[in-house]
Design an enzyme around this catalytic site. Structure first.
Site, PDB file in Angstrom:
ATOM      1  CB  ILE A 186      -0.966   0.052   1.208  1.00  0.00           C
ATOM      2  CG1 ILE A 186      -0.189  -0.179   2.515  1.00  0.00           C
ATOM      3  CG2 ILE A 186      -2.111  -0.907   1.036  1.00  0.00           C
ATOM      4  CD1 ILE A 186      -1.004   0.140   3.753  1.00  0.00           C
ATOM      5  N   GLY A 224       7.745   3.037   2.530  1.00  0.00           N
ATOM      6  CA  GLY A 224       8.267   3.722   3.713  1.00  0.00           C
ATOM      7  C   GLY A 224       9.745   3.974   3.555  1.00  0.00           C
ATOM      8  CD  GLU A 225      13.766   7.071   7.029  1.00  0.00           C
ATOM      9  OE1 GLU A 225      12.845   7.399   7.792  1.00  0.00           O
ATOM     10  OE2 GLU A 225      14.973   7.192   7.292  1.00  0.00           O
ATOM     11  N   GLY A 261      11.445   0.441   3.637  1.00  0.00           N
ATOM     12  CA  GLY A 261      10.972  -0.639   2.773  1.00  0.00           C
ATOM     13  C   GLY A 261       9.483  -0.502   2.513  1.00  0.00           C
ATOM     14  CE  LYS A 291       5.397   2.679   8.703  1.00  0.00           C
ATOM     15  NZ  LYS A 291       5.988   3.850   9.334  1.00  0.00           N
ATOM     16  CG  ASP A 328       8.163  15.059   9.816  1.00  0.00           C
ATOM     17  OD1 ASP A 328       7.813  16.091   9.213  1.00  0.00           O
ATOM     18  OD2 ASP A 328       8.483  14.009   9.228  1.00  0.00           O
TER      19      ASP A 328
END
Ligand code: AMP
EC number: 2.7.10.1
Length: 938
Positions: free
Chosen positions: A603, A606-607, A609, A629, A722
């Site tokens: 879907i 990510g940083e 994988g 994740k 963030d």
């Protein structure tokens, strides 16, 4: 003819003069329009207008085209097409079911050819299918009522010199009344003394055109003036600007010369100032005022200083002689000339009444360099000097000069002085005498040396000593104390020795040097007392400032430290404080058996994988949807630690608005982090996909969720760093949850790298950008940006401005404007979050309370501007008419109409309010009436 369907309107015709009981044939010819036809009709004022009509509602498969002439693009990149048309409702046409349509299609075709005779249908690009809107107005045409629709569509035209528009009918009954094609520009404007030209807006609805302004006449650049032309034709984000040149000041956007009697010295000075005392300017545009005659200005005097005069002479010079030293004291001049920089200098002369001179006039020589002055001989600020090391039995004249900064300019020089003549008595030493003399009146050539002859008076010239010297003074040593000596001096030139001078008598002494001075400390004491007074004043001011409170009292930020002392509050533990990362992860996260996870699809990315969705079945619980994740193969130790740290952080939180950690897989590869599944993905993408589809209450509901999650985090002393819409996830019930607990770690690990490349500038508070002060208050700033993102449905904050410009604009006080239809209260809350001083920003708990209050009183969420006549009475108004009514000025409607402001009662645009304010201000000036209009929001 039963088979013939009559045209939609039933026509009654009376046939008069028919014969009774006679059969008469009446033939009815019906004209049906099969293609677009140019037809004259009467408008509501009975004026004939031309329209294009088509009405083939009976026949299926219609495809009737109507094309415009070539329309030049004239530099526009996006054009707007406003179509006015009437359309028959199919229900009002009997027997047309199936074939009748209620829409038509709008097409365009870009071309450099202004006279294309035939264009294939396929070369047209469709703009939109246009349907009649509900918001029609009714127009009477003869005895019928037409519903006149107005629809506007916009299209990007960039490729060719112009374009054609076409209207395709597919079986509707339409009359095209007018087609207006236009593009938008940001109108020529002057901002911060820079002129920005009329600028065509960009091609996209979100594009900003960067425009450089040029300084108006008689001004110079302070910082390069820049502004952005927004897609709607409004100017945004002014940066930089110009300053009026010296001699000029700003007036109504231009630079006007300072008038007579006024001046402006530097462009950065605020405006023209009145000439300071004793000066004048005789011409417009003066940069400095000239001094009245008799008054002067020193080179170092600023132009704002009054012209001044040299001081008068010092007064009451008193001398006290103590053997070979003198204390001189005097009083300051009576007139200081308007300055405070008076200083004194001393001239020291040795004078002698010449016995050889018949006139008896005094002969004076400057004292030698061996005389000591304390504190100094020149540049004296005090009015007291001790002169020592003088010769005994000598007549000295001391002249005290008073000077100030304009003495030189005025040519006053040494005129302001007093003098005193003193005679020393005995030498301080017992066996030394210092002699000095004057050059002979008419020497016979250059003097090569002097010869001094001296002897004890008692001894007469029976024994004498000779000393030779090049200077005009000599110290005679090895004399006997308490003895009188006689001295003669003669000069030698190339021609030989001249005559000896007449004799001088001096005596040596044996007394000690006396003590001098009294009351020195009293002046000092006085100074230090006034110093204490100033000090006291300053500390009082500091106290007052620190006691000033913002409207959001800084309870939270202040209590940050207190919280650590409060045993009831759970505090977040930084996993990086654990030496062994696995210990942290097992303390805060549950290990999940990989066999209970069923991965379904990817879907996101990510940083570390892929991010997948899937199902998790834990024994004894029902199956749930999860996001997974994973850490891609080939990772370093550091990457593993960073990857798992997010889980260690997330695992400490338990709140409905924080993404929930289900567990981790660390015992087999790949490593995985399992979290609850958020069906709608990240908030920014979700909002962009559903642009304009939510009610304000729904949006505020989302914001409330985020605020609640953030309050929880800040209560736990966790600073997110963030917070942005991209890091909020949305589930199928529109519940928003804070996620992505990665950045704090990145920043701490490598501040340099993080600082330059990883800071999300647009979301970050200025103090966090400049000195990395990340706190819950900087999270509040980011929250304000998230609010803006949410209300603008995922628009990029500060659009496509670059990061440097964003930082500069924020520094200059610029803040994001309210997004379209944004309730004033929400924008105000954003502005509060963007207070420069972090202590002034609200806390998450205050934000949460505020949003709860808004949700309970949805009336406050109307997007209208709140306008008030008196500051304390704020009336929300929904239209210009209502606004005028609310301030009792509805009678000015006509005036405004005459000034070009059409009174559409549903206009809500902010800039119209601005125009109105200005018009009213002008109006009130013209009529000399006072009109107080204050705008809560603007
Ligand atoms: P992240 O590494 O957390 O930024 O995740 C990358 C992307 O994966 C996000 O932008 C989301 O689109 C998606 N994603 C991450 N976590 C979830 C989740 N719990 N539910 C649904 N989508 C997710």
């Amino acid at each position: 003819h039963h088979h013939l369907q009559l045209p939609p309107e039933t026509v009654f015709v009376a046939f008069l003069g028919l014969k009774p009981l006679t059969c008469t044939l009446i033939q009815l010819h019906v004209c049906v329009c099969l293609q677009w036809e140019e037809v004259s009709i009467m408008d509501e004022k009975n004026i004939p207008i031309r329209t294009y009509q088509v009405c083939n509602v009976l026949e299926p498969n219609q495809n009737n085209w109507l094309r415009t002439d070539w329309i030049p693009r004239s530099g526009a990149q996006r054009v707007y097409v406003e179509v006015k048309f009437t359309l028959r409702d199919c229900n009002s046409l009997p027997g047309v079911t199936g074939t009748c349509k209620e829409t038509f299609n709008l097409y365009y075709h870009e071309s450099n050819e202004d006279r294309e005779s035939y264009i294939k249908e396929s070369s047209f690009i469709k703009v939109d299918t246009v349907a009649a809107d509900e918001s029609f107005t009714q127009v009477d045409v003869g005895d019928r009522i037409m519903k006149l629709n107005t629809e506007v569509r916009d299209v990007k035209v960039m490729m060719r010199k112009g374009f054609y528009l076409a209207f395709q009918d597919v079986g509707a009954c339409i009359a095209l009344v007018s087609v207006r094609v236009f593009f938008k520009t940001c109108p020529l404007t002057i901002r911060n003394l820079a002129t920005f030209p009329d600028t065509v807006t960009g091609a996209d609805t979100s594009s900003l055109v960067e425009v450089r302004g040029s300084c108006v006449n008689q001004s110079e650049e302070r910082e390069e003036p820049k502004m952005y032309c927004g897609a709607d034709g409004e100017w945004l984000v002014p940066i930089g600007g110009c300053l009026c040149n010296p001699g000029y000041q700003e007036k109504g956007g231009t630079c006007k010369a300072c008038s007579v009697g006024f001046y402006k010295a530097k462009s950065s000075d605020a405006g023209c100032s009145k000439c300071p005392p004793h000066s004048h300017s005789l011409r417009d545009g003066a940069t400095v005022c000239d001094c009245h005659s008799g008054f002067f200005r020193a080179d170092s005097d600023p132009p704002s200083m009054a012209c001044t005069q040299p001081p008068s002479g010092p007064q009451q010079l008193i001398s006290v002689v103590n053997e070979t030293s003198v204390v001189l004291e005097w009083a300051p001049p009576r007139r200081l000339g308007g300055r405070s920089d008076t200083s004194y200098s001393l001239e020291c002369l040795i004078c002698q009444t010449g016995s050889h001179s018949q006139t008896g006039s005094k002969l004076c020589l400057p004292c030698g360099s061996d005389v000591l002055f304390s504190p100094d001989q020149t540049g004296l600020k005090s009015t007291r000097v001790v002169v020592s090391e003088l010769r005994a039995h000598t007549h000295y004249t001391f002249i005290v000069h008073a000077r100030n900064g304009v003495s030189q300019a005025s040519g006053a020089g040494a005129a302001q002085s007093v003098s005193v003549t003193v005679t020393t008595n005995q030498a301080a030493t017992q066996n030394v005498l210092s002699l000095s003399w004057q050059q002979p009146d008419r020497p016979n050539g250059v003097i090569l040396e002097y010869e001094v002859k001296f002897y004890e008076k008692d001894q007469k010239e029976r024994s004498y000593r000779i000393m030779r010297t090049f200077s005009r003074s000599v110290d005679v040593t090895a004399l006997n104390p308490l003895t009188v000596y006689v001295f003669h001096v003669r000069a030698r030139t190339a021609a030989g020795y001249g005559e000896f001078s007449s004799p001088f008598e001096f005596a040596t002494n044996s007394d000690p040097f006396p003590l001098i001075g009294e009351g020195v400390n009293s002046a000092f004491l006085l100074l230090s007392v006034s110093g204490v007074g100033i000090l006291l004043l300053i500390s009082a001011a500091v106290f007052i400032i620190s006691r000033r409170r913002s409207k959001y009292s800084k309870t939270k930020q202040d209590s940050e430290e207190e919280k650590h002392l409060n045993p009831g509050v759970k505090i977040y533990v930084d996993p990086f404080t654990y030496e062994d990362p696995d210990q942290a992860i097992h303390e805060f996260a549950k290990e999940i058996d990989v066999s209970s996870i069923h991965i379904e699809r990817v879907i996101g990315m990510g940083e570390f994988g892929d991010v997948c969705s899937g199902r998790l079945r834990v024994q004894g619980k029902r199956e749930i949807y999860v996001a997974i994740k994973s850490l891609k193969a080939g990772y370093s130790d550091k990457q593993r630690r960073d990857f798992l740290s997010e889980a260690s952080i997330m695992g400490q939180f338990d709140h409905p608005n924080i993404i929930r950690l289900e567990g981790v897989v660390t015992r087999c590869k790949p490593l995985m982090i399992i979290t609850e599944y958020m069906e709608n993905g990240s908030l920014d993408a979700f909002l962009r996909k559903h642009d304009g589809q939510f009610t304000v209450i729904q949006l505020v509901g989302m914001l409330r969720g985020i605020a609640s999650g953030m309050k929880y985090l800040s209560d736990m002393s966790y600073v997110h760093r963030d917070l942005a819409a991209r890091n909020i996830l949305v589930n199928s019930n529109l519940v928003c949850k804070v996620s992505d607990f990665g950045l704090s770690r990145v920043l701490e690990d490598d501040p340099e790298v993080a600082y330059t490349t990883r800071i999300p500038i647009r979301w970050t508070a200025p103090e966090a950008i400049t000195y990395r002060k990340f706190t819950s208050a900087s999270d509040v700033w980011s929250y304000g940006i998230v609010m803006w993102e949410v209300v603008s449905y995922g628009e990029r904050p500060y659009w496509d401005m670059n990061n440097q410009d964003v930082i500069k604009a924020i520094e200059e006080g610029y803040r994001l404007p309210a997004p379209m239809d944004c309730p004033v209260v929400l924008h105000q809350l954003m502005l509060d979050c963007w207070e420069r001083e972090r202590a002034e920003r609200p806390t998450f708990s205050q934000i949460l309370n505020m949003l709860d209050k808004l949700i309970r009183n949805p009336g406050t969420l109307r997007s209208e501007v709140c306008v008030s006549v008196l500051p304390e009475v704020c009336v929300p108004v929904s239209s210009v008419c209502e606004w005028l009514r609310s301030i009792g000025l509805e009678r000015y409607g006509d005036t405004l109409a005459a000034a070009g402001y059409t009174m559409h009662c549903h206009v809500k645009k902010m800039d119209l309010y601005w125009h109105l304010i200005i018009t009213f201000l002008r109006l009130s000036m013209l009529k000399q009436t006072s009109l107080h209009v204050s705008f809560e929001h603007v």
